[in-house]
Design a protein around this motif. Structure first.
Motif, short mmCIF file in Angstrom:
data_model
loop_
_atom_site.label_atom_id
_atom_site.label_comp_id
_atom_site.label_asym_id
_atom_site.label_seq_id
_atom_site.Cartn_x
_atom_site.Cartn_y
_atom_site.Cartn_z
N ILE A 115 46.19 31.49 44.76
CA ILE A 115 46.97 32.68 44.41
C ILE A 115 47.54 32.55 42.99
O ILE A 115 47.59 33.54 42.24
CB ILE A 115 48.10 32.90 45.43
CG1 ILE A 115 47.50 33.26 46.80
CG2 ILE A 115 49.05 34.00 44.97
CD1 ILE A 115 48.51 33.36 47.91
N LEU B 228 45.00 38.26 42.42
CA LEU B 228 45.77 37.99 43.64
C LEU B 228 47.28 38.07 43.41
O LEU B 228 48.05 37.77 44.32
CB LEU B 228 45.41 36.62 44.21
CG LEU B 228 43.96 36.43 44.67
CD1 LEU B 228 43.75 35.04 45.23
CD2 LEU B 228 43.57 37.47 45.71
N TYR C 118 49.97 38.90 48.47
CA TYR C 118 49.61 37.51 48.22
C TYR C 118 50.79 36.71 47.69
O TYR C 118 50.89 35.50 47.92
CB TYR C 118 48.42 37.45 47.26
CG TYR C 118 47.20 38.12 47.82
CD1 TYR C 118 46.45 37.51 48.82
CD2 TYR C 118 46.82 39.39 47.39
CE1 TYR C 118 45.34 38.14 49.37
CE2 TYR C 118 45.71 40.03 47.93
CZ TYR C 118 44.98 39.39 48.91
OH TYR C 118 43.88 40.02 49.46
N TYR D 34 45.21 32.42 57.44
CA TYR D 34 45.09 33.24 56.23
C TYR D 34 43.87 32.85 55.41
O TYR D 34 43.31 33.68 54.71
CB TYR D 34 46.37 33.12 55.39
CG TYR D 34 47.49 33.98 55.93
CD1 TYR D 34 47.53 35.34 55.68
CD2 TYR D 34 48.50 33.43 56.72
CE1 TYR D 34 48.54 36.14 56.18
CE2 TYR D 34 49.52 34.22 57.23
CZ TYR D 34 49.53 35.57 56.95
OH TYR D 34 50.54 36.37 57.47
N THR E 40 41.87 36.32 55.57
CA THR E 40 42.11 37.06 54.34
C THR E 40 40.86 36.98 53.47
O THR E 40 40.50 35.92 52.97
CB THR E 40 43.33 36.51 53.59
OG1 THR E 40 44.45 36.47 54.49
CG2 THR E 40 43.68 37.39 52.41
N ILE F 244 41.00 35.53 49.69
CA ILE F 244 41.24 34.08 49.66
C ILE F 244 40.02 33.35 50.19
O ILE F 244 39.61 32.32 49.63
CB ILE F 244 42.50 33.73 50.48
CG1 ILE F 244 43.74 34.29 49.79
CG2 ILE F 244 42.62 32.23 50.66
CD1 ILE F 244 45.02 34.01 50.52
#
Length: 322
Positions: free
Chosen positions: A51, A57, A62, A293, A297, A300
């Motif tokens: 991130i 991001l 995020y 995540y 996600t 990511i």
């Protein structure tokens, strides 16, 4: 030094416990805890790094996720190294002051985690219910203010805890059944009236966790209402991101509720249930959140896949040249 009996005396250190009645297997139990610790540190550090280095991001969703990873990372380092010391190096002793420090950070970070989950729920509410105003509502300045308020709230609520424990001059025992220091157990060892501790602990539960869970519930009720009656293309894309957050909420709140219940209503049939709930409350969120995540996600996951693919390609090229 106090011993494990009903004689009240002053103490200078506490004795933490591993897994009850399984002391002979402490060495082997250390390996699963080490694996969970490494997964927590590597997983959360990877999410924070991805991130930070990728400009695309740097969005509210995020940024809040990186805040959650920071909290989980610090929480893992608050108790897990000491737990490994208990299992592998037979080092269960912890000084009175260090125990109070660990207790404060454990509860403070737990409050921050709960608050971060609330901000993530609000973020999903704005993204789904007000997608066109998302960037104007959740600006960098707003996120900074939210972060400061969350930290101040957590500190203001948790700072009194060490002081209302430190005021006790005498103790029944110096033996703790958990592998880390928690307020619920420390207060029960005091040879004094603990009504203040009980009332303040209940206040924290209702004010922090109760209010946070209420705000999360309201956010998702509004999200469900929007999904049922009015769905736009922008909000539909945001709905898919709710799954990870719901899993994180359940992973955090279910062990917390279990721990709170078993401390207030101990079970005679399963006497060590509070220890299992305590370990689950400490370990599950820092270990599982980065996995959830990282898998659910998309951005990511794609960045992580590209990073791993690039790393493997560089290693393969080096081997060929050698």
């Amino acid at each position: 030094m106090a011993t494990d009996n009903l004689t009240c005396s002053s103490i200078e250190e506490f004795t933490l416990s591993g897994l009850p009645n399984l002391d002979d297997f402490n060495f082997w139990f250390g390996f699963p805890f080490l694996i969970m610790y490494l997964v927590s540190v590597l997983g959360n550090s990877t999410i924070i790094y991805i991130i930070m280095v990728h400009q695309e991001l740097h969005e509210p969703m995020y940024i809040f996720l990186s805040m959650l990873s920071v909290v989980d990372l610090v929480l893992a380092n608050t108790a897990m190294p000491k737990m490994l010391g208990i299992f592998w190096f037979d080092s269960p002793k912890i000084s009175f002051s260090m125990c109070l420090t660990q207790m404060f950070f454990f509860h403070f970070l737990s409050t921050l985690e709960s608050a971060t989950l609330v901000t993530m729920a609000v973020d999903r509410y704005v993204a789904i219910c007000h997608p066109l105003r998302y960037s104007s509502i959740l600006t960098y300045r707003t996120i900074t203010k939210i972060s400061l308020v969350l930290m101040l709230r957590g500190a203001a609520v948790m700072v009194p805890l060490p002081f209302i424990i430190q005021r006790f001059p005498l103790w029944k025992s110096n033996h703790l059944t958990h592998s880390y220091c928690v307020h619920q157990e420390l207060m029960k060892l005091a040879c004094a009236d603990i009504k203040v501790n009980i009332i303040y602990g209940l206040f924290i539960t209702l004010y922090v966790m109760g209010m946070d869970s209420l705000f999360i519930s309201i956010s998702y009720m509004l999200i469900i209402k929007t999904v049922v009656f009015h769905v736009t293309d922008a909000s539909q894309k945001a709905i898919s991101t709710c799954t990870s957050h719901i899993c994180a909420v359940l992973i955090y709140y279910i062990p917390y509720i279990g721990l709170a219940v078993v401390h207030r209503f101990p079970s005679d049939t399963v006497p060590n249930l509070h220890i299992l709930c305590g370990n689950a409350y400490l370990l599950l969120a820092p270990v599982i959140n980065p996995l959830i995540y990282g898998i659910k996600t998309k951005k990511i996951r794609c960045r992580l896949s590209k990073y791993l693919s690039k790393k493997n390609w560089v290693e393969l090229t080096k081997r060929k040249t050698n």
